[in-house]
Write a protein that holds these residues in place. Structure first.
Motif, PDB file in Angstrom:
ATOM      1  N   TYR A   1       0.833  -1.210   0.000  1.00  0.00           N
ATOM      2  CA  TYR A   1       0.000   0.000   0.000  1.00  0.00           C
ATOM      3  C   TYR A   1       0.860   1.249   0.000  1.00  0.00           C
ATOM      4  CZ  TYR A   1      -4.947   1.223   0.411  1.00  0.00           C
ATOM      5  OH  TYR A   1      -6.235   1.606   0.151  1.00  0.00           O
ATOM      6  N   SER A   2       2.122   1.106  -0.378  1.00  0.00           N
ATOM      7  CA  SER A   2       3.045   2.235  -0.290  1.00  0.00           C
ATOM      8  C   SER A   2       2.707   3.372  -1.247  1.00  0.00           C
ATOM      9  CB  SER A   2       4.475   1.748  -0.534  1.00  0.00           C
ATOM     10  OG  SER A   2       4.580   1.110  -1.791  1.00  0.00           O
ATOM     11  N   ASP A   3       1.935   3.092  -2.295  1.00  0.00           N
ATOM     12  CA  ASP A   3       1.597   4.144  -3.259  1.00  0.00           C
ATOM     13  C   ASP A   3       0.438   5.008  -2.804  1.00  0.00           C
ATOM     14  OD1 ASP A   3       2.295   2.123  -6.213  1.00  0.00           O
ATOM     15  OD2 ASP A   3       3.602   3.345  -4.938  1.00  0.00           O
ATOM     16  N   TYR A   4      -0.160   4.677  -1.655  1.00  0.00           N
ATOM     17  CA  TYR A   4      -1.343   5.401  -1.205  1.00  0.00           C
ATOM     18  C   TYR A   4      -1.031   6.195   0.063  1.00  0.00           C
ATOM     19  CZ  TYR A   4      -3.555   2.124  -4.389  1.00  0.00           C
ATOM     20  OH  TYR A   4      -3.877   1.396  -5.506  1.00  0.00           O
ATOM     21  N   ASP A   5      -1.715   7.319   0.227  1.00  0.00           N
ATOM     22  CA  ASP A   5      -1.524   8.163   1.405  1.00  0.00           C
ATOM     23  C   ASP A   5      -2.431   7.755   2.559  1.00  0.00           C
ATOM     24  OD1 ASP A   5      -1.075  11.112  -0.639  1.00  0.00           O
ATOM     25  OD2 ASP A   5       0.394   9.679   0.131  1.00  0.00           O
ATOM     26  N   THR A   6      -3.422   6.947   2.279  1.00  0.00           N
ATOM     27  CA  THR A   6      -4.365   6.547   3.319  1.00  0.00           C
ATOM     28  C   THR A   6      -4.031   5.157   3.854  1.00  0.00           C
ATOM     29  OG1 THR A   6      -5.824   5.636   1.630  1.00  0.00           O
ATOM     30  CG2 THR A   6      -6.222   7.924   2.313  1.00  0.00           C
ATOM     31  N   PHE A   7      -4.669   4.786   4.970  1.00  0.00           N
ATOM     32  CA  PHE A   7      -4.511   3.446   5.526  1.00  0.00           C
ATOM     33  C   PHE A   7      -5.273   2.441   4.667  1.00  0.00           C
ATOM     34  CE2 PHE A   7      -2.044   4.354   9.010  1.00  0.00           C
ATOM     35  CZ  PHE A   7      -2.622   5.177   9.965  1.00  0.00           C
ATOM     36  N   PRO A   8      -4.746   1.237   4.525  1.00  0.00           N
ATOM     37  CA  PRO A   8      -5.541   0.186   3.892  1.00  0.00           C
ATOM     38  C   PRO A   8      -6.688  -0.227   4.801  1.00  0.00           C
ATOM     39  CG  PRO A   8      -3.488  -0.705   4.751  1.00  0.00           C
ATOM     40  CD  PRO A   8      -3.406   0.769   4.919  1.00  0.00           C
ATOM     41  N   VAL A   9      -7.776  -0.704   4.214  1.00  0.00           N
ATOM     42  CA  VAL A   9      -8.914  -1.134   5.019  1.00  0.00           C
ATOM     43  C   VAL A   9      -8.564  -2.399   5.782  1.00  0.00           C
ATOM     44  CG1 VAL A   9     -10.615  -0.032   3.539  1.00  0.00           C
ATOM     45  CG2 VAL A   9      -9.898  -2.385   3.062  1.00  0.00           C
ATOM     46  N   GLU A  10      -9.203  -2.576   6.922  1.00  0.00           N
ATOM     47  CA  GLU A  10      -8.910  -3.721   7.788  1.00  0.00           C
ATOM     48  C   GLU A  10      -9.064  -5.052   7.070  1.00  0.00           C
ATOM     49  OE1 GLU A  10     -10.485  -2.080  12.102  1.00  0.00           O
ATOM     50  OE2 GLU A  10     -10.602  -4.201  11.613  1.00  0.00           O
TER      51      GLU A  10
END
Length: 126
Positions: free
Chosen positions: A102-111
């Motif tokens: 998920y390094s390309d995203y600024d948000t947390f991944p969903v649980e």
């Protein structure tokens, strides 16, 4: 068999420090996304911090500057160094692992992306 086992929780006074560990077994996790979650009584579980395979990290705003997530790939162990603890940090802390990046995203991944969870370790700050 994938297994995550947390340790390092306990009771501490406000302003103190704790280091949580999550020992991972069953496979190599160096390419996975690893995370710490927490859940206080009566509250929803929230993401505290994540670390991706490239070492990039994300933190929830309330812990920025106080908590540090890290991992030792050689030991297959995830850590959460918690400094300047506050009573509002009191919760059950869980580590989680997921076979994704998920390094390309600024948000947390969903649980729901995290397929593996530890049993939790209690942190109490008074």
């Amino acid at each position: 068999h994938v297994q995550l086992v947390e340790s390092g929780g306990g009771s501490v006074q406000a302003g103190g420090s704790l280091r949580l560990s999550c020992a991972a077994s069953g496979r190599t996790y160096s390419n996975w996304c690893m995370a710490w979650f927490r859940q206080a009584p009566g509250s929803q579980r929230e993401t505290v911090a994540t670390v991706d395979s490239d070492g990039s990290t994300k933190y929830t705003d309330s812990v920025k500057g106080r908590f540090t997530i890290s991992k030792d790939n050689a030991k297959n162990t995830l850590y959460l160094q918690m400094n300047n603890l506050k009573p509002e940090d009191t919760a059950m802390y869980y580590c989680a692992a997921g076979d994704f990046d998920y390094s390309d995203y600024d948000t947390f991944p969903v649980e729901s992306l995290f397929g593996y969870w530890g049993q939790g370790t209690q942190v109490t700050v008074s």
